[in-house]
Write a protein that holds these residues in place. Structure first.
Motif, PDB file in Angstrom:
ATOM      1  N   ARG A  43     110.363  71.896  64.082  1.00  0.00           N
ATOM      2  CA  ARG A  43     110.757  72.614  62.876  1.00  0.00           C
ATOM      3  C   ARG A  43     110.457  74.104  63.003  1.00  0.00           C
ATOM      4  N   MET A  62     110.108  74.641  53.779  1.00  0.00           N
ATOM      5  CA  MET A  62     110.923  74.695  52.562  1.00  0.00           C
ATOM      6  C   MET A  62     111.348  73.285  52.177  1.00  0.00           C
ATOM      7  N   ARG A  63     111.147  72.934  50.905  1.00  0.00           N
ATOM      8  CA  ARG A  63     111.633  71.669  50.370  1.00  0.00           C
ATOM      9  C   ARG A  63     112.588  71.971  49.231  1.00  0.00           C
ATOM     10  N   PRO A  64     113.606  71.171  49.037  1.00  0.00           N
ATOM     11  CA  PRO A  64     114.581  71.468  47.998  1.00  0.00           C
ATOM     12  C   PRO A  64     114.008  71.437  46.588  1.00  0.00           C
ATOM     13  N   ASP A  65     112.915  70.685  46.385  1.00  0.00           N
ATOM     14  CA  ASP A  65     112.425  70.479  45.025  1.00  0.00           C
ATOM     15  C   ASP A  65     111.257  71.376  44.638  1.00  0.00           C
ATOM     16  N   VAL A  90     117.530  77.804  47.213  1.00  0.00           N
ATOM     17  CA  VAL A  90     117.063  76.639  47.969  1.00  0.00           C
ATOM     18  C   VAL A  90     118.181  75.616  48.118  1.00  0.00           C
ATOM     19  N   ALA A  91     118.954  75.405  47.054  1.00  0.00           N
ATOM     20  CA  ALA A  91     120.075  74.465  47.132  1.00  0.00           C
ATOM     21  C   ALA A  91     121.094  74.921  48.172  1.00  0.00           C
ATOM     22  N   PHE A  99     120.516  76.905  50.741  1.00  0.00           N
ATOM     23  CA  PHE A  99     119.888  76.783  52.053  1.00  0.00           C
ATOM     24  C   PHE A  99     119.983  75.339  52.543  1.00  0.00           C
ATOM     25  N   THR A 100     119.671  74.398  51.678  1.00  0.00           N
ATOM     26  CA  THR A 100     119.692  72.983  52.033  1.00  0.00           C
ATOM     27  C   THR A 100     121.108  72.508  52.353  1.00  0.00           C
ATOM     28  N   GLU A 101     122.063  73.018  51.588  1.00  0.00           N
ATOM     29  CA  GLU A 101     123.456  72.604  51.749  1.00  0.00           C
ATOM     30  C   GLU A 101     124.214  73.442  52.765  1.00  0.00           C
ATOM     31  N   LYS A 102     123.512  74.420  53.355  1.00  0.00           N
ATOM     32  CA  LYS A 102     124.090  75.274  54.388  1.00  0.00           C
ATOM     33  C   LYS A 102     125.353  76.001  53.890  1.00  0.00           C
TER      34      LYS A 102
END
Length: 249
Positions: free
Chosen positions: A22, A62-65, A235-236, A238-241
């Motif tokens: 990571r 980083m975590r989405p929540d 964050v959303a 980033f997570t969803e690219k």
């Protein structure tokens, strides 16, 4: 696998971030373990912080929540221990250095980087700001204009340019990197540790006068930003690219 490798040999304390899968993104627990090692440093004459794999540190996990709970408090303690240690601290930048990882690197007394890599302060891209005293560490080294560009635009700062600007102390080719790190560590290990400690404390007293206030301000402002709609969107995205759609709220 242990997330942090700690080795004490012949007066050298080596701390190696060991999560290459990571890109050595850090957790609160990793920072706390680093602090514990630095605080229990009897007989240490020089400390080396580095990473395993192709990154020094890509920032906080980083975590989405949620944000990494307690990471700012852990970073506060670690930054203080690095800047106040009575011996030189070398950041051996084996690769990408980003986010709070770059703050850690810049808090060290020496940074040995490869000319093929870069520094990145990217929290602005998810609606947050720098931390780990980044605002003071960067501005104290390269001035307000460059600090503003690095922190507000979230651009990659190539190590060769960072060296030329005065942000880091060494920048060499990948082939020269390991030997440069080891030569510097050996020079510091066998040098006048008491003089090093006093030089270090005097430089930091003159250039990092507001370190405590900067850390407190960053923590307070980051808490506000962490509750914002922009951060949730960042964050959303980033997570969803995908590209974020910020609203300024």
């Amino acid at each position: 696998m242990t997330d942090l490798l700690v080795d004490r040999t012949d007066g050298v304390l080596r701390l190696t971030l060991n999560c290459p899968e990571r890109l050595n993104s850090v957790t609160t627990e990793m920072f706390e373990a680093m602090s514990d090692a630095l605080a229990d440093a009897d007989g240490v004459r020089v400390a080396v912080i580095t990473g395993e794999g192709r990154a020094f540190c890509s920032g906080a996990v980083m975590r989405p929540d949620a944000t990494n709970t307690g990471i700012l408090e852990a970073a506060d303690r670690l930054i203080h221990l690095v800047t106040e240690a009575p011996f030189p601290v070398v950041a051996a930048l084996n690769g990408l250095t980003a986010g709070i990882g770059s703050s850690l690197a810049l808090a060290a007394d020496f940074q040995v980087a490869k000319d093929t890599d870069y520094i990145l302060q990217a929290f602005v891209n998810v609606g947050l700001m720098g931390d780990g005293a980044a605002h003071e560490l960067i501005a104290a080294s390269i001035g307000r204009a460059r600090a503003t560009r690095l922190l507000m635009l979230g651009e990659k700062f190539p190590n060769a340019e960072a060296f030329a600007a005065g942000l880091i102390t060494h920048c060499v080719s990948p082939d020269e990197w390991q030997s440069t790190v080891e030569a510097l560590v050996e020079k510091l290990r066998t040098g006048p540790t008491m003089a090093y400690a006093r030089i270090k404390s005097t430089i930091n007293a003159a250039s990092l006068m507001n370190l405590d206030q900067t850390l407190r301000t960053e923590a307070a402002e980051q808490a506000v930003l962490g509750a914002s709609a922009d951060f949730a969107e960042g964050v959303a995205a980033f997570t969803e690219k995908r590209s974020a759609s910020f609203t300024g709220s």
